[in-house]
Design a protein around this motif. Structure first.
Motif, PDB file in Angstrom:
ATOM      1  N   ILE A   1       4.171   5.689  -5.470  1.00  0.00           N
ATOM      2  CA  ILE A   1       4.137   5.743  -6.939  1.00  0.00           C
ATOM      3  C   ILE A   1       3.188   6.838  -7.403  1.00  0.00           C
ATOM      4  O   ILE A   1       3.462   7.534  -8.384  1.00  0.00           O
ATOM      5  CB  ILE A   1       3.736   4.367  -7.529  1.00  0.00           C
ATOM      6  CG1 ILE A   1       4.853   3.348  -7.283  1.00  0.00           C
ATOM      7  CG2 ILE A   1       3.433   4.475  -9.016  1.00  0.00           C
ATOM      8  CD1 ILE A   1       4.466   1.910  -7.595  1.00  0.00           C
ATOM      9  N   ARG A   2       2.102   7.019  -6.670  1.00  0.00           N
ATOM     10  CA  ARG A   2       1.128   8.062  -7.027  1.00  0.00           C
ATOM     11  C   ARG A   2       1.570   9.457  -6.580  1.00  0.00           C
ATOM     12  O   ARG A   2       0.844  10.425  -6.759  1.00  0.00           O
ATOM     13  CB  ARG A   2      -0.236   7.724  -6.426  1.00  0.00           C
ATOM     14  CG  ARG A   2      -0.918   6.535  -7.088  1.00  0.00           C
ATOM     15  CD  ARG A   2      -2.376   6.382  -6.667  1.00  0.00           C
ATOM     16  NE  ARG A   2      -2.559   6.242  -5.226  1.00  0.00           N
ATOM     17  CZ  ARG A   2      -2.632   5.089  -4.566  1.00  0.00           C
ATOM     18  NH1 ARG A   2      -2.516   3.959  -5.224  1.00  0.00           N
ATOM     19  NH2 ARG A   2      -2.821   5.064  -3.272  1.00  0.00           N
ATOM     20  N   GLY A   3       2.766   9.556  -5.977  1.00  0.00           N
ATOM     21  CA  GLY A   3       3.305  10.866  -5.624  1.00  0.00           C
ATOM     22  C   GLY A   3       3.205  11.261  -4.168  1.00  0.00           C
ATOM     23  O   GLY A   3       3.485  12.406  -3.815  1.00  0.00           O
ATOM     24  N   ASN A   4       2.828  10.346  -3.301  1.00  0.00           N
ATOM     25  CA  ASN A   4       2.710  10.638  -1.886  1.00  0.00           C
ATOM     26  C   ASN A   4       4.100  10.626  -1.247  1.00  0.00           C
ATOM     27  O   ASN A   4       4.708   9.573  -1.044  1.00  0.00           O
ATOM     28  CB  ASN A   4       1.795   9.598  -1.219  1.00  0.00           C
ATOM     29  CG  ASN A   4       1.523   9.890   0.234  1.00  0.00           C
ATOM     30  OD1 ASN A   4       2.415  10.289   0.979  1.00  0.00           O
ATOM     31  ND2 ASN A   4       0.283   9.663   0.650  1.00  0.00           N
TER      32      ASN A   4
ATOM     33  N   LYS B   1       0.832  -1.207   0.000  1.00  0.00           N
ATOM     34  CA  LYS B   1       0.000   0.000   0.000  1.00  0.00           C
ATOM     35  C   LYS B   1       0.866   1.255   0.000  1.00  0.00           C
ATOM     36  O   LYS B   1       0.591   2.214  -0.717  1.00  0.00           O
ATOM     37  CB  LYS B   1      -0.928   0.024   1.224  1.00  0.00           C
ATOM     38  CG  LYS B   1      -2.093  -0.909   1.142  1.00  0.00           C
ATOM     39  CD  LYS B   1      -2.950  -0.789   2.389  1.00  0.00           C
ATOM     40  CE  LYS B   1      -4.086  -1.772   2.381  1.00  0.00           C
ATOM     41  NZ  LYS B   1      -4.898  -1.703   3.602  1.00  0.00           N
TER      42      LYS B   1
ATOM     43  N   LYS C   1       2.411   1.770  -3.438  1.00  0.00           N
ATOM     44  CA  LYS C   1       1.423   2.290  -4.390  1.00  0.00           C
ATOM     45  C   LYS C   1       1.163   3.780  -4.159  1.00  0.00           C
ATOM     46  O   LYS C   1       1.042   4.551  -5.110  1.00  0.00           O
ATOM     47  CB  LYS C   1       0.119   1.490  -4.313  1.00  0.00           C
ATOM     48  CG  LYS C   1       0.262   0.108  -4.923  1.00  0.00           C
ATOM     49  CD  LYS C   1      -1.045  -0.661  -4.859  1.00  0.00           C
ATOM     50  CE  LYS C   1      -0.892  -2.007  -5.542  1.00  0.00           C
ATOM     51  NZ  LYS C   1      -2.126  -2.782  -5.553  1.00  0.00           N
ATOM     52  N   LYS C   2       1.100   4.179  -2.891  1.00  0.00           N
ATOM     53  CA  LYS C   2       0.919   5.604  -2.576  1.00  0.00           C
ATOM     54  C   LYS C   2       2.115   6.412  -3.057  1.00  0.00           C
ATOM     55  O   LYS C   2       1.964   7.493  -3.624  1.00  0.00           O
ATOM     56  CB  LYS C   2       0.740   5.813  -1.072  1.00  0.00           C
ATOM     57  CG  LYS C   2      -0.612   5.412  -0.537  1.00  0.00           C
ATOM     58  CD  LYS C   2      -0.677   5.677   0.962  1.00  0.00           C
ATOM     59  CE  LYS C   2      -2.005   5.272   1.551  1.00  0.00           C
ATOM     60  NZ  LYS C   2      -2.052   5.540   2.996  1.00  0.00           N
TER      61      LYS C   2
ATOM     62  N   ASP D   1       8.022   6.284 -10.129  1.00  0.00           N
ATOM     63  CA  ASP D   1       6.927   5.945 -11.039  1.00  0.00           C
ATOM     64  C   ASP D   1       7.292   4.799 -11.986  1.00  0.00           C
ATOM     65  O   ASP D   1       6.432   4.264 -12.682  1.00  0.00           O
ATOM     66  CB  ASP D   1       6.487   7.176 -11.832  1.00  0.00           C
ATOM     67  CG  ASP D   1       7.596   7.771 -12.673  1.00  0.00           C
ATOM     68  OD1 ASP D   1       8.783   7.632 -12.308  1.00  0.00           O
ATOM     69  OD2 ASP D   1       7.267   8.398 -13.699  1.00  0.00           O
TER      70      ASP D   1
END
Length: 179
Positions: free
Chosen positions: A12-15, A6, A9-10, A60
């Motif tokens: 990768i989304r820029g968190n 988790k 994935k966060k 990414d």
């Protein structure tokens, strides 16, 4: 779903907070590995910092979150080799070793000999020894990390052990050197 996945994935989304947490989780293992390659604390920290920067700008590119640690280890290995190319030699930091000796008198000379000898192995042997003994990675994972067939990993590991024994003058390191 696993918390680690988790977080990946966060990230990768820029968190940025998720990325920071992942770095925190992986930092000790990465630092120990960088130290094995660099040979001293300051250079290991430089390698670690460069690795984290490279990972941050290319997060990414992680396609399988469950292999984040493998992906990060690959970056560290490449960064370590780039660093060593620039430096052209491996130097063991006497201050670091003295501090380690003060903390832990148990066979520091044997460990020092081993680290020095590992640094003399060729890249393939050095990397499989570090990943197998210091990261406790199974042969399959080492193969995935290095894009290498499992049989090649086994061969390199066997040859690395033979070379280590030869370089150490035949000392009895087979059972105790990597503990």
């Amino acid at each position: 779903m696993d918390n680690h996945i988790k977080l990946v994935k966060k990230a990768i989304r820029g968190n940025d907070k998720a990325f920071e947490k992942l770095v925190e989780i992986e930092s000790e293992k990465l630092y120990r590995t960088a130290l094995l390659y660099a040979g001293n604390k300051e250079d290991a920290l430089d390698v670690l910092q460069e690795t984290i920067y490279k990972a941050y700008i290319s997060i990414d590119q992680v396609k399988q979150p469950e292999f984040f640690s493998t992906w990060l280890t690959k970056i560290l290995i490449r960064t370590s080799y780039d660093f060593l190319k620039k430096k052209k030699k491996i130097i063991l930091d006497e201050n670091y070793l003295s501090a380690q000796h003060a903390k832990n008198n148990s066979d520091i000379e044997g460990k020092l000999d081993l680290l020095h000898v590992i640094s003399k192995l060729n890249r393939d042997y050095q990397t499989v020894i570090i990943l197998f003994y210091y990261h406790d990675l199974p042969i399959r994972c080492i193969g995935e990390t290095l894009n290498m067939a499992e049989n090649t990993v086994k061969t390199n590991l066997r040859r690395a052990k033979i070379e280590l024994k030869r370089l150490l003058g035949g000392m009895e390191y087979e059972q105790t050197a990597f503990q």
